[in-house]
Design a protein around this motif. Structure first.
Motif, PDB file in Angstrom:
ATOM      1  N   UNK A 192       0.836  -1.203   0.000  1.00  0.00           N
ATOM      2  CA  UNK A 192       0.000   0.000   0.000  1.00  0.00           C
ATOM      3  C   UNK A 192       0.868   1.249   0.000  1.00  0.00           C
ATOM      4  N   UNK A 193       1.990   1.201   0.723  1.00  0.00           N
ATOM      5  CA  UNK A 193       2.896   2.346   0.757  1.00  0.00           C
ATOM      6  C   UNK A 193       3.490   2.601  -0.623  1.00  0.00           C
ATOM      7  N   UNK A 194       3.845   1.548  -1.327  1.00  0.00           N
ATOM      8  CA  UNK A 194       4.380   1.699  -2.684  1.00  0.00           C
ATOM      9  C   UNK A 194       3.313   2.282  -3.610  1.00  0.00           C
ATOM     10  N   UNK A 195       2.100   1.769  -3.505  1.00  0.00           N
ATOM     11  CA  UNK A 195       1.005   2.252  -4.353  1.00  0.00           C
ATOM     12  C   UNK A 195       0.663   3.702  -4.069  1.00  0.00           C
ATOM     13  N   UNK A 196       0.888   4.116  -2.830  1.00  0.00           N
ATOM     14  CA  UNK A 196       0.529   5.486  -2.429  1.00  0.00           C
ATOM     15  C   UNK A 196       1.258   6.531  -3.271  1.00  0.00           C
ATOM     16  N   UNK A 197       2.401   6.165  -3.816  1.00  0.00           N
ATOM     17  CA  UNK A 197       3.178   7.120  -4.612  1.00  0.00           C
ATOM     18  C   UNK A 197       2.482   7.481  -5.923  1.00  0.00           C
ATOM     19  N   UNK A 198       1.702   6.531  -6.447  1.00  0.00           N
ATOM     20  CA  UNK A 198       1.152   6.742  -7.796  1.00  0.00           C
ATOM     21  C   UNK A 198      -0.359   6.560  -7.897  1.00  0.00           C
ATOM     22  N   UNK A 199      -0.974   5.903  -6.928  1.00  0.00           N
ATOM     23  CA  UNK A 199      -2.390   5.561  -7.029  1.00  0.00           C
ATOM     24  C   UNK A 199      -3.262   6.457  -6.159  1.00  0.00           C
ATOM     25  N   UNK A 253       1.189  14.648   6.318  1.00  0.00           N
ATOM     26  CA  UNK A 253       1.686  13.294   6.569  1.00  0.00           C
ATOM     27  C   UNK A 253       0.507  12.339   6.673  1.00  0.00           C
ATOM     28  N   UNK A 254       0.621  11.227   5.943  1.00  0.00           N
ATOM     29  CA  UNK A 254      -0.449  10.236   5.922  1.00  0.00           C
ATOM     30  C   UNK A 254       0.062   8.904   6.471  1.00  0.00           C
ATOM     31  N   UNK A 255      -0.867   8.135   7.002  1.00  0.00           N
ATOM     32  CA  UNK A 255      -0.527   6.842   7.579  1.00  0.00           C
ATOM     33  C   UNK A 255      -1.660   5.868   7.266  1.00  0.00           C
ATOM     34  N   UNK A 256      -1.291   4.638   6.979  1.00  0.00           N
ATOM     35  CA  UNK A 256      -2.280   3.587   6.776  1.00  0.00           C
ATOM     36  C   UNK A 256      -2.490   2.816   8.066  1.00  0.00           C
ATOM     37  N   UNK A 257      -3.744   2.609   8.439  1.00  0.00           N
ATOM     38  CA  UNK A 257      -4.104   1.926   9.682  1.00  0.00           C
ATOM     39  C   UNK A 257      -4.935   0.694   9.359  1.00  0.00           C
ATOM     40  N   UNK A 258      -4.658  -0.393  10.079  1.00  0.00           N
ATOM     41  CA  UNK A 258      -5.353  -1.643   9.786  1.00  0.00           C
ATOM     42  C   UNK A 258      -5.672  -2.399  11.068  1.00  0.00           C
ATOM     43  N   UNK A 259      -6.802  -3.099  11.055  1.00  0.00           N
ATOM     44  CA  UNK A 259      -7.161  -4.026  12.134  1.00  0.00           C
ATOM     45  C   UNK A 259      -7.715  -5.282  11.480  1.00  0.00           C
ATOM     46  N   UNK A 260      -7.223  -6.429  11.923  1.00  0.00           N
ATOM     47  CA  UNK A 260      -7.676  -7.703  11.361  1.00  0.00           C
ATOM     48  C   UNK A 260      -7.899  -8.700  12.496  1.00  0.00           C
ATOM     49  N   UNK A 261      -8.703  -9.713  12.197  1.00  0.00           N
ATOM     50  CA  UNK A 261      -8.875 -10.841  13.098  1.00  0.00           C
ATOM     51  C   UNK A 261      -8.276 -12.083  12.458  1.00  0.00           C
ATOM     52  N   UNK A 262      -7.563 -12.849  13.255  1.00  0.00           N
ATOM     53  CA  UNK A 262      -7.112 -14.172  12.853  1.00  0.00           C
ATOM     54  C   UNK A 262      -7.232 -15.066  14.081  1.00  0.00           C
ATOM     55  N   UNK A 263      -7.838 -16.231  13.918  1.00  0.00           N
ATOM     56  CA  UNK A 263      -8.121 -17.130  15.044  1.00  0.00           C
ATOM     57  C   UNK A 263      -8.867 -16.389  16.160  1.00  0.00           C
ATOM     58  N   UNK A 264      -9.753 -15.481  15.762  1.00  0.00           N
ATOM     59  CA  UNK A 264     -10.548 -14.671  16.702  1.00  0.00           C
ATOM     60  C   UNK A 264      -9.695 -13.767  17.584  1.00  0.00           C
ATOM     61  N   UNK A 265      -8.466 -13.523  17.170  1.00  0.00           N
ATOM     62  CA  UNK A 265      -7.565 -12.622  17.902  1.00  0.00           C
ATOM     63  C   UNK A 265      -7.383 -11.370  17.055  1.00  0.00           C
ATOM     64  N   UNK A 266      -7.535 -10.230  17.684  1.00  0.00           N
ATOM     65  CA  UNK A 266      -7.533  -8.964  16.955  1.00  0.00           C
ATOM     66  C   UNK A 266      -6.121  -8.361  16.969  1.00  0.00           C
ATOM     67  N   UNK A 267      -5.633  -8.051  15.781  1.00  0.00           N
ATOM     68  CA  UNK A 267      -4.306  -7.463  15.634  1.00  0.00           C
ATOM     69  C   UNK A 267      -4.432  -6.124  14.913  1.00  0.00           C
ATOM     70  N   UNK A 268      -3.604  -5.153  15.309  1.00  0.00           N
ATOM     71  CA  UNK A 268      -3.580  -3.866  14.627  1.00  0.00           C
ATOM     72  C   UNK A 268      -2.155  -3.558  14.180  1.00  0.00           C
ATOM     73  N   UNK A 269      -2.071  -2.683  13.175  1.00  0.00           N
ATOM     74  CA  UNK A 269      -0.769  -2.270  12.664  1.00  0.00           C
ATOM     75  C   UNK A 269      -0.971  -0.960  11.927  1.00  0.00           C
ATOM     76  N   UNK A 270       0.126  -0.316  11.580  1.00  0.00           N
ATOM     77  CA  UNK A 270       0.030   0.913  10.793  1.00  0.00           C
ATOM     78  C   UNK A 270       1.369   1.163  10.128  1.00  0.00           C
ATOM     79  N   UNK A 271       1.364   2.048   9.144  1.00  0.00           N
ATOM     80  CA  UNK A 271       2.587   2.356   8.411  1.00  0.00           C
ATOM     81  C   UNK A 271       2.529   3.797   7.914  1.00  0.00           C
ATOM     82  N   UNK A 272       3.654   4.491   8.019  1.00  0.00           N
ATOM     83  CA  UNK A 272       3.770   5.825   7.453  1.00  0.00           C
ATOM     84  C   UNK A 272       3.834   5.694   5.931  1.00  0.00           C
ATOM     85  N   UNK A 273       3.064   6.533   5.253  1.00  0.00           N
ATOM     86  CA  UNK A 273       2.940   6.392   3.796  1.00  0.00           C
ATOM     87  C   UNK A 273       3.794   7.382   3.019  1.00  0.00           C
ATOM     88  N   UNK A 274       4.216   8.466   3.632  1.00  0.00           N
ATOM     89  CA  UNK A 274       5.000   9.458   2.897  1.00  0.00           C
ATOM     90  C   UNK A 274       5.967  10.182   3.829  1.00  0.00           C
TER      91      UNK A 274
END
Length: 282
Positions: free
Chosen positions: A211-218, A261-282
């Motif tokens: 997503x960070x790579x795509x952010x440059x052009x998309x 400054x932009x950042x991508x934020x995500x939350x997902x479930x796997x095995x009913x366990x909730x995980x979050x992460x994020x990444x600086x985009x620029x």
């Protein structure tokens, strides 16, 4: 290593140090320590005369009772990990009654709207619980500096807003995300994953990097569609949200603007366990 279970004992120990103008660094955690926590401790140890780490699973920031009950509690192991790092760490590991004195409810906070985005939308009351425990720990410990990991980037911004709005004399310092060898953001919840899920969860960081790579052009809309479609290819993961937001306001955006400054934020479930992460985009 000194371990305190009561705030009165901890305050009595810290009070003379505060009177001597010793700088106190503070690392608040819910335990189940990993290398990310230790990186915060190392930074505090290098920048302060005294370092305090709290280990407290705070009930008021959980909107899911099962998540609270299943949260890993490994105090003896945590203390050993800290001892291996340094004997100069002071541990505050209270019971709920010591913090809340029989009234285990949150205060209500206004964070100028930061609390209404992402985690706030999906976990009602969460940031009132965060504000309540952080404010109380700041009052007990009276640190000069407090260290928070950027994995919980929204929480970091919330705590900075708390300190600013309520004029709490603490420097809030954000520290970079620590990742496992496969890129998975280190989290105490990772301990609950099966070995297979823990390895497969590498896909989260891979998709964020793409997503960070795509952010440059998309366009932002196209990136959101990409992330959504990628997780459809991996049905063992349930995507709760992916948002691209302004780092300062945390407001979701659909159009890029210069000098923001932009950042991508995500939350997902796997095995009913909730995980979050994020990444600086620029």
């Amino acid at each position: 290593m000194l371990v305190f279970n009561k705030k009165s004992d901890l305050s009595a120990f810290l009070s003379p140090l505060i009177n001597q103008n010793k700088s106190i660094g503070f690392v608040p955690t819910m335990g189940a320590l990993h290398q990310g926590h230790l990186s915060l401790l190392k930074k505090s140890l290098s920048e302060n005369d005294v370092t305090v780490m709290s280990i407290f699973v705070n009930p008021t920031q959980f909107n899911n009772a099962d998540d609270l009950n299943q949260y890993p509690r490994t105090l003896e192991r945590d203390i050993q990990i800290m001892q291996d790092l340094s004997n100069n760490i002071i541990v505050y590991a209270p019971e709920v009654t010591d913090i809340y004195e029989g009234n285990t409810v949150s205060e209500n906070f206004d964070y100028d709207g930061l609390e209404n985005q992402m985690e706030g939308k999906h976990r009602p009351g969460h940031f009132n619980g965060v504000g309540t425990i952080v404010k109380r720990l700041f009052e007990i410990i009276q640190p000069k500096r407090a260290y928070f990991g950027e994995k919980d980037f929204q929480q970091l911004q919330i705590v900075k807003k708390l300190v600013s709005k309520y004029k709490i004399p603490v420097d809030v310092i954000g520290c970079s995300i620590h990742r496992e060898a496969n890129g998975l953001a280190m989290s105490s919840r990772n301990e609950r994953l099966s070995p297979m899920a823990r390895e497969k969860a590498a896909i989260v960081y891979q998709i964020l990097n793409n997503a960070k790579i795509l952010f440059k052009t998309k366009a932002i809309e196209d990136i959101i569609i990409y992330v959504t479609n990628e997780f459809k290819k991996h049905p063992e993961f349930q995507l709760e949200y992916f948002e691209i937001a302004d780092e300062n306001t945390l407001l979701p955006v659909l159009k890029k603007e210069a000098n923001t400054k932009y950042r991508g934020f995500i939350a997902i479930f796997v095995e009913n366990i909730r995980l979050i992460d994020n990444i600086s985009l620029n």
